[in-house]
Design an enzyme around this catalytic site. Structure first.
Site, PDB file in Angstrom:
ATOM      1  N   HIS A 146      -0.880  54.734 -35.113  1.00  0.00           N
ATOM      2  CA  HIS A 146      -0.943  53.579 -35.962  1.00  0.00           C
ATOM      3  C   HIS A 146      -0.747  52.203 -35.120  1.00  0.00           C
ATOM      4  O   HIS A 146      -1.203  51.196 -35.205  1.00  0.00           O
ATOM      5  CB  HIS A 146      -0.193  53.263 -37.139  1.00  0.00           C
ATOM      6  CG  HIS A 146      -0.690  54.409 -38.258  1.00  0.00           C
ATOM      7  ND1 HIS A 146      -1.881  54.695 -38.708  1.00  0.00           N
ATOM      8  CD2 HIS A 146       0.290  55.520 -38.981  1.00  0.00           C
ATOM      9  CE1 HIS A 146      -1.899  55.446 -39.549  1.00  0.00           C
ATOM     10  NE2 HIS A 146      -0.748  56.122 -39.623  1.00  0.00           N
ATOM     11  N   HIS A 160      -3.208  49.124 -34.179  1.00  0.00           N
ATOM     12  CA  HIS A 160      -2.600  47.583 -34.634  1.00  0.00           C
ATOM     13  C   HIS A 160      -3.019  47.012 -33.192  1.00  0.00           C
ATOM     14  O   HIS A 160      -3.605  45.970 -33.244  1.00  0.00           O
ATOM     15  CB  HIS A 160      -1.334  47.712 -34.821  1.00  0.00           C
ATOM     16  CG  HIS A 160      -0.899  46.282 -35.463  1.00  0.00           C
ATOM     17  ND1 HIS A 160       0.138  46.064 -36.331  1.00  0.00           N
ATOM     18  CD2 HIS A 160      -1.548  45.251 -35.742  1.00  0.00           C
ATOM     19  CE1 HIS A 160       0.266  44.922 -36.658  1.00  0.00           C
ATOM     20  NE2 HIS A 160      -0.740  44.381 -36.435  1.00  0.00           N
ATOM     21  N   HIS A 170       1.943  60.389 -34.602  1.00  0.00           N
ATOM     22  CA  HIS A 170       1.198  60.267 -35.678  1.00  0.00           C
ATOM     23  C   HIS A 170       1.316  58.702 -35.857  1.00  0.00           C
ATOM     24  O   HIS A 170       0.556  57.588 -35.789  1.00  0.00           O
ATOM     25  CB  HIS A 170       1.209  60.941 -36.741  1.00  0.00           C
ATOM     26  CG  HIS A 170       0.348  60.391 -37.828  1.00  0.00           C
ATOM     27  ND1 HIS A 170      -0.862  60.510 -38.161  1.00  0.00           N
ATOM     28  CD2 HIS A 170       0.561  59.538 -38.889  1.00  0.00           C
ATOM     29  CE1 HIS A 170      -1.684  60.068 -39.066  1.00  0.00           C
ATOM     30  NE2 HIS A 170      -0.566  59.327 -39.698  1.00  0.00           N
ATOM     31  N   GLU A 171       2.650  58.476 -36.001  1.00  0.00           N
ATOM     32  CA  GLU A 171       3.183  56.992 -36.427  1.00  0.00           C
ATOM     33  C   GLU A 171       2.889  55.982 -35.300  1.00  0.00           C
ATOM     34  O   GLU A 171       2.360  54.767 -35.492  1.00  0.00           O
ATOM     35  CB  GLU A 171       4.406  56.907 -36.781  1.00  0.00           C
ATOM     36  CG  GLU A 171       4.786  57.646 -37.944  1.00  0.00           C
ATOM     37  CD  GLU A 171       3.857  57.584 -39.282  1.00  0.00           C
ATOM     38  OE1 GLU A 171       3.347  56.233 -39.292  1.00  0.00           O
ATOM     39  OE2 GLU A 171       3.665  58.520 -40.314  1.00  0.00           O
TER      40      GLU A 171
END
Length: 224
Positions: free
Chosen positions: A98, A102, A94-95
């Protein structure tokens, strides 16, 4: 009405915290068949997407995992970084979602980043303006506080598609790359679903708080 909104917000917050902690605890005890740790899954996802320059770093705490856009680093809590559980690799993926957002300048993420400098100013002032406006019965101060607080609510709403999209990316990559088997998808969905609910609850609580302050403001106007 004011007490009802407060109680609903409190229940939502406590329920969200319970769900995310209980699901993380449960699926932290279930090892993924791939045997990969959170750090290894994160490293593979980043590398295969041209983000080999993005470090994967351990950070203290539990559920303190995050992607830091200022230095472009994925930071994983100790229980996630070195664990090969379903919960650990789900959070790690999940991280990384991100980080991919980006890289691609995902619209909602860009907007959220641009809102941060404004919120650093308005979020700190909003409570003081609202309290001053309410106690001094100064509708002007209350109105400015409402406007500032509305930006916080907007930030919560913008955060929702960012988090849901990151989870969708994580699940798609984990399944496609074989980090989890079809039988392990339930655990991934439970962990990421509970985490997403915390953001939904946060947005609902912020909306309820905004409604409460609007009712106070309208009451002030009627008194005037």
């Amino acid at each position: 009405m004011l007490w009802i909104t407060f109680l609903i917000g409190l229940v939502l917050t406590l329920w969200a915290q319970y769900r995310v902690r209980s699901n993380f605890k449960r699926w932290s005890k279930v090892e993924a068949r791939s045997g990969l740790t959170g750090a290894e899954v994160a490293r593979r996802i980043l590398d295969m997407n041209g983000l080999s320059h993005v470090p994967v770093e351990p950070v203290r705490g539990v559920l303190s995992d995050h992607y830091d856009p200022t230095v472009r680093a994925v930071r994983l809590s100790e229980p996630v970084y070195s664990s090969s559980s379903i919960a650990a690799i789900s959070v790690a993926a999940h991280e990384c979602g991100h980080a991919l957002q980006h890289k691609e300048d995902y619209g909602a993420l860009v907007l959220r980043h641009r809102m941060v400098p404004v919120l650093n100013f308005t979020s700190g002032l909003a409570p003081w303006l609202l309290m001053a406006g309410i106690f001094l019965r100064a509708t002007g101060l209350t109105l400015v506080g409402l406007i500032f607080f509305s930006l916080t609510v907007l930030f919560h709403l913008v955060t929702l598609p960012v988090e849901f999209n990151a989870s969708a990316r994580a699940k798609e990559i984990m399944i496609r790359q074989g980090f989890v088997t079809p039988g392990e998808e339930t655990g991934v969905n439970r962990v990421l679903g509970a985490a997403a609910f915390t953001y939904v609850a946060g947005a609902l609580v912020a909306l309820l708080e905004l409604l409460r302050f609007i009712l106070i403001f309208l009451g002030q106007q009627n008194d005037d």
